[in-house]
Write a protein that holds these residues in place. Structure first.
Motif, mmCIF file in Angstrom:
data_model
loop_
_atom_site.group_PDB
_atom_site.id
_atom_site.type_symbol
_atom_site.label_atom_id
_atom_site.label_comp_id
_atom_site.label_asym_id
_atom_site.label_seq_id
_atom_site.Cartn_x
_atom_site.Cartn_y
_atom_site.Cartn_z
ATOM 1 N N LEU A 72 40.444 -1.687 -104.319
ATOM 2 C CA LEU A 72 40.797 -1.990 -102.950
ATOM 3 C C LEU A 72 40.341 -3.199 -102.665
ATOM 4 O O LEU A 72 41.176 -3.975 -101.862
ATOM 5 C CB LEU A 72 40.193 -0.798 -101.953
ATOM 6 C CG LEU A 72 40.665 0.556 -102.304
ATOM 7 C CD1 LEU A 72 40.086 1.618 -101.304
ATOM 8 C CD2 LEU A 72 42.393 0.651 -102.065
ATOM 9 N N LYS A 73 39.211 -3.789 -103.110
ATOM 10 C CA LYS A 73 38.860 -5.182 -102.743
ATOM 11 C C LYS A 73 39.634 -6.155 -103.290
ATOM 12 O O LYS A 73 40.020 -6.986 -102.719
ATOM 13 C CB LYS A 73 37.441 -5.252 -103.384
ATOM 14 C CG LYS A 73 36.177 -4.775 -102.472
ATOM 15 C CD LYS A 73 34.824 -4.910 -103.257
ATOM 16 C CE LYS A 73 33.975 -3.953 -102.206
ATOM 17 N NZ LYS A 73 32.618 -4.219 -102.639
ATOM 18 N N HIS A 76 42.518 -6.186 -100.917
ATOM 19 C CA HIS A 76 41.937 -6.517 -99.384
ATOM 20 C C HIS A 76 42.883 -7.200 -98.743
ATOM 21 O O HIS A 76 43.433 -7.033 -97.566
ATOM 22 C CB HIS A 76 40.538 -6.761 -99.515
ATOM 23 C CG HIS A 76 39.998 -6.713 -97.948
ATOM 24 N ND1 HIS A 76 40.022 -7.707 -97.227
ATOM 25 C CD2 HIS A 76 39.370 -5.673 -97.700
ATOM 26 C CE1 HIS A 76 39.520 -7.476 -96.276
ATOM 27 N NE2 HIS A 76 38.932 -6.106 -96.246
ATOM 28 N N ILE A 79 46.000 -5.653 -97.277
ATOM 29 C CA ILE A 79 45.818 -4.500 -96.365
ATOM 30 C C ILE A 79 45.738 -4.620 -94.946
ATOM 31 O O ILE A 79 44.748 -5.247 -94.614
ATOM 32 C CB ILE A 79 44.624 -3.666 -96.922
ATOM 33 C CG1 ILE A 79 44.942 -3.173 -98.473
ATOM 34 C CG2 ILE A 79 44.512 -2.387 -96.098
ATOM 35 C CD1 ILE A 79 43.692 -2.551 -99.000
ATOM 36 N N SER A 82 42.681 -0.380 -90.756
ATOM 37 C CA SER A 82 41.518 -0.276 -90.762
ATOM 38 C C SER A 82 40.688 0.700 -91.980
ATOM 39 O O SER A 82 39.454 0.657 -92.265
ATOM 40 C CB SER A 82 40.764 0.153 -89.417
ATOM 41 O OG SER A 82 41.276 1.246 -89.160
ATOM 42 N N GLN A 83 41.675 1.792 -92.109
ATOM 43 C CA GLN A 83 41.212 2.580 -93.314
ATOM 44 C C GLN A 83 42.321 3.100 -94.174
ATOM 45 O O GLN A 83 43.595 2.693 -94.076
ATOM 46 C CB GLN A 83 41.060 3.888 -92.538
ATOM 47 C CG GLN A 83 39.772 3.824 -91.733
ATOM 48 C CD GLN A 83 39.083 5.235 -91.164
ATOM 49 O OE1 GLN A 83 39.876 6.093 -91.305
ATOM 50 N NE2 GLN A 83 38.193 5.227 -90.688
ATOM 51 N N ILE A 84 42.207 3.622 -95.342
ATOM 52 C CA ILE A 84 43.163 4.005 -96.277
ATOM 53 C C ILE A 84 42.917 5.507 -96.740
ATOM 54 O O ILE A 84 41.651 6.073 -96.879
ATOM 55 C CB ILE A 84 42.845 3.021 -97.683
ATOM 56 C CG1 ILE A 84 43.268 1.691 -97.380
ATOM 57 C CG2 ILE A 84 43.833 3.596 -98.623
ATOM 58 C CD1 ILE A 84 41.935 0.860 -97.750
ATOM 59 N N ASN A 129 38.108 0.430 -94.416
ATOM 60 C CA ASN A 129 38.676 -0.795 -94.883
ATOM 61 C C ASN A 129 37.777 -1.834 -94.760
ATOM 62 O O ASN A 129 38.163 -2.859 -93.861
ATOM 63 C CB ASN A 129 40.084 -1.246 -94.831
ATOM 64 C CG ASN A 129 40.741 -2.421 -95.347
ATOM 65 O OD1 ASN A 129 40.031 -3.199 -96.375
ATOM 66 N ND2 ASN A 129 41.581 -2.962 -95.075
ATOM 67 N N LEU A 133 33.185 -0.166 -98.044
ATOM 68 C CA LEU A 133 34.449 0.855 -98.404
ATOM 69 C C LEU A 133 33.963 2.126 -98.431
ATOM 70 O O LEU A 133 33.950 2.868 -99.485
ATOM 71 C CB LEU A 133 35.082 0.480 -99.833
ATOM 72 C CG LEU A 133 35.900 -0.848 -99.740
ATOM 73 C CD1 LEU A 133 36.369 -1.293 -101.075
ATOM 74 C CD2 LEU A 133 37.069 -0.676 -98.837
ATOM 75 N N ASN A 144 47.858 5.040 -91.531
ATOM 76 C CA ASN A 144 47.057 4.077 -92.651
ATOM 77 C C ASN A 144 47.935 4.038 -93.999
ATOM 78 O O ASN A 144 48.710 4.948 -94.050
ATOM 79 C CB ASN A 144 45.667 5.004 -93.057
ATOM 80 C CG ASN A 144 44.733 4.852 -91.786
ATOM 81 O OD1 ASN A 144 44.544 3.900 -91.178
ATOM 82 N ND2 ASN A 144 43.865 5.703 -91.685
#
Length: 160
Positions: A72-73, A76, A79, A82-84, A129, A133, A144
């Motif tokens: 995810l980073k 990033h 994206i 604010s959330q996944i 996010n 995390l 999301n």
């Protein structure tokens, strides 16, 4: 025979790193992960993942959590939510978090401080996010991105 040999060769190459995954997926162990670049409710996200042959990612241990955080980073910058969404809900019983496909209780959690809080009826599992995390419970209708997880192709899948 040539196709089987090629599949076995490709599988052997990727099995050292993990499963062989479709383009756009990241491999970890025997699983493949993909961040879907469209916003959806938790239920819609689960259906999208299912259509692609998987489920919302159920994170089972610290090793997998570290992998997902790294993935995810890396993603990033792409994206814009604010959330996944990940796999887990306590909709059936408050405080009992279960996997979406198997309905088995979750045993690993990486909650953010003061979470889960069920604020305003939050029953679906998401990853914040942000820099650390950590996990949050959120309202299931929030839009999301989804983190999908599916089984990859391994030697066992080909030969077995």
């Amino acid at each position: 025979m040539g196709i089987l040999y090629t599949l076995l060769l490709v599988s052997a190459i990727y099995s050292a790193e993990g499963a062989y995954c479709k383009d756009g997926y990241s491999s970890h162990g025997e699983y493949c992960y993909a961040l879907l670049p469209l916003k959806a409710s938790w239920a819609e996200a689960q259906q999208y993942c299912k259509t692609l042959g998987g489920s919302l990612a159920v994170i089972e241990d610290a090793d997998e959590s570290n992998f997902v955080e790294g993935m995810l980073k890396r993603e990033h910058s792409t994206i814009s939510t604010s959330q996944i969404w990940i796999g887990g809900t306590d909709l059936l019983q408050e405080g009992l978090w279960i996997a979406p496909e198997t309905l088995e209780p979750l045993t690993f959690f990486n909650w953010a401080p003061k979470e889960p809080d069920n604020l305003g009826g939050q029953h679906c599992l998401a990853v914040f996010n942000n820099a650390d995390l950590k996990w949050d419970d959120n309202r299931c209708e929030v839009q999301n991105y989804a983190l999908c997880k599916s089984e990859g192709v391994t030697n066992e899948n080909i030969v077995g």
